[in-house]
Enzyme design. Structure first.
Site, mmCIF file in Angstrom:
data_model
loop_
_atom_site.group_PDB
_atom_site.id
_atom_site.type_symbol
_atom_site.label_atom_id
_atom_site.label_comp_id
_atom_site.label_asym_id
_atom_site.label_seq_id
_atom_site.Cartn_x
_atom_site.Cartn_y
_atom_site.Cartn_z
ATOM 1 N N ASP A 31 0.810 -1.216 0.000
ATOM 2 C CA ASP A 31 0.000 0.000 0.000
ATOM 3 C C ASP A 31 0.842 1.265 0.000
ATOM 4 O OD1 ASP A 31 0.874 -0.573 2.530
ATOM 5 O OD2 ASP A 31 -1.027 -0.232 3.540
ATOM 6 N N GLY A 205 2.987 -0.311 11.780
ATOM 7 C CA GLY A 205 2.226 0.763 12.380
ATOM 8 C C GLY A 205 3.025 1.501 13.440
ATOM 9 N N GLU A 235 12.902 2.118 14.417
ATOM 10 C CA GLU A 235 12.605 3.176 13.449
ATOM 11 C C GLU A 235 12.071 4.393 14.198
ATOM 12 O OE1 GLU A 235 9.880 3.929 9.437
ATOM 13 O OE2 GLU A 235 9.309 2.390 10.891
ATOM 14 N N ASP A 322 10.940 0.576 1.258
ATOM 15 C CA ASP A 322 9.887 0.775 2.250
ATOM 16 C C ASP A 322 8.566 1.128 1.571
ATOM 17 O OD1 ASP A 322 8.741 0.782 4.760
ATOM 18 O OD2 ASP A 322 9.452 2.769 5.312
#
Length: 379
Positions: A31, A205, A235, A322
């Protein structure tokens, strides 16, 4: 930070200056890889409101809004990509286009991840959503091979850290991994995975405040059944998040992991030694890390990015985009930036592609085949 310019239609593909370095991609979000023109078309089909219906302007909108310096704000851009991919037909289309774009980026193998639970607002079940992506990926693989190329593409299913569906997603992964066992297509390269099959689990998420250990039931199920796990960590949170992913999650790979050395600049601490000595692959995504502020401890450029130190001090570094759309990037673009901005050599780029091949969630025979193709191309 160097800004990339998105193009109409496909996201950024080959820069054209690297020579024959084929790649293996371990950290690519479906996505986050939609073509801007496809988003416009799908939005029209379902009546989804976009910031603009001009593909070039829309591509730029995604990049501009992802350049926030915050992972949480970066993630808000996905409301549009998930908003237009709530049907089987839409998921099939974007999965097929993903493979075609990956092949244009010289990928030999790609492991594309996504969160099925974010694609069920219009009536799809989790199972039908995964079926749709598998069908699209398989069509893309077939098209690439029909044109004389080679690519393999598999799925990693994500559960969301801040939600409570990880146990259900873990069971879905387990069921699919079991179903795919022993289904290598006739005539395939030895060990080549079934196109579009599910191979592993991830947690994605918001990271800070949502530890891996909150999902222990799901992770225990996967560990007990020997299903591979890669987890986002290091991250938007520091080294303790990486430790949590390794201890509570038993992760075989770490998504990003770029903050590993934040409090250990000499890489002599126990956590650093464990990651390096056990050859736990770090799925590093430089352009994305700049956008989310993940490397602000070191600076705000590719030259400052700790990927160079990590690689040159013996960590098992791999390189991925990514989110191709949000960062207007690709594996080859990331490689070109390491050459131009951080002084990498082609040999170093080859070495990290070999790292990725050896860390891929595929049988050892296919890992070796990928390594042989990389070495042959770069000889």
């Amino acid at each position: 930070m160097r800004q990339a310019t998105p193009t109409e239609g496909s996201v950024r593909a080959m820069d054209g200056a690297l020579g024959p370095i084929p790649a293996v991609c371990l950290h690519d979000h479906l996505d986050g890889a939609l073509r801007p023109a496809t988003i416009v078309a799908l939005a029209q089909d379902v009546g989804h409101q976009l910031p603009t219906t001009d593909p070039v302007a829309l591509g730029q909108w995604f990049v501009d809004n992802a350049n926030s310096g915050s992972l949480e704000r970066y993630l808000t851009t996905f409301a549009h990509t998930t908003g237009v991919t709530q049907t089987a037909a839409a998921l099939e289309r974007v999965a097929e286009e993903y493979v075609l774009d990956a092949a244009a980026d010289r990928l030999l193998h790609t492991e594309v991840r996504w969160a099925p639970e974010q694609h069920v607002t219009r009536g799809l079940t989790l199972e039908r959503a995964v079926d749709a992506v598998q069908k699209g990926l398989a069509r893309g693989v077939a098209a690439v091979k029909a044109s004389g190329g080679h690519i393999s593409a598999v799925q990693i299913l994500c559960a969301m850290r801040h939600l409570n569906n990880s146990r259900e997603i873990a069971q879905l992964v387990l069921d699919r991994v079991r179903a795919a066992a022993g289904t290598t297509p006739l005539g395939a390269v030895v060990g080549e995975p079934e196109p579009g099959s599910v191979v592993a689990f991830d947690l994605a998420g918001p990271e800070k405040g949502f530890p891996v250990s909150d999902h222990r039931e799901a992770l225990d199920l996967l560990a007990q059944n020997l299903v591979p796990v890669t987890l986002h960590a290091g991250e938007a949170d520091g080294p303790e998040s990486i430790r949590d992913a390794l201890v509570a999650g038993r992760a075989l790979r770490i998504g990003h992991g770029v903050r590993l050395l934040e409090n250990d600049p000499d890489a002599t601490g126990a956590l650093s030694r464990w990651v390096r000595d056990r050859r736990i692959a770090l799925e590093v995504c430089p352009c994305s890390n700049l956008q989310t502020g993940a490397i602000s401890h070191w600076g705000d450029s590719i030259k400052d990015h700790p990927i160079t130190q990590l690689h040159r001090t013996g960590f098992t570094v791999t390189l991925s985009p990514d989110n191709r759309l949000m960062s207007a990037t690709s594996v080859s673009h990331e490689m070109s930036l390491l050459i131009s901005d951080a002084g990498w050599s082609n040999r170093e780029l080859t070495d990290i592609q070999l790292n990725a091949a050896r860390a891929a969630f595929v049988p050892r025979a296919y890992q070796e085949w990928l390594c042989e193709r990389i070495e042959e191309a770069c000889a």
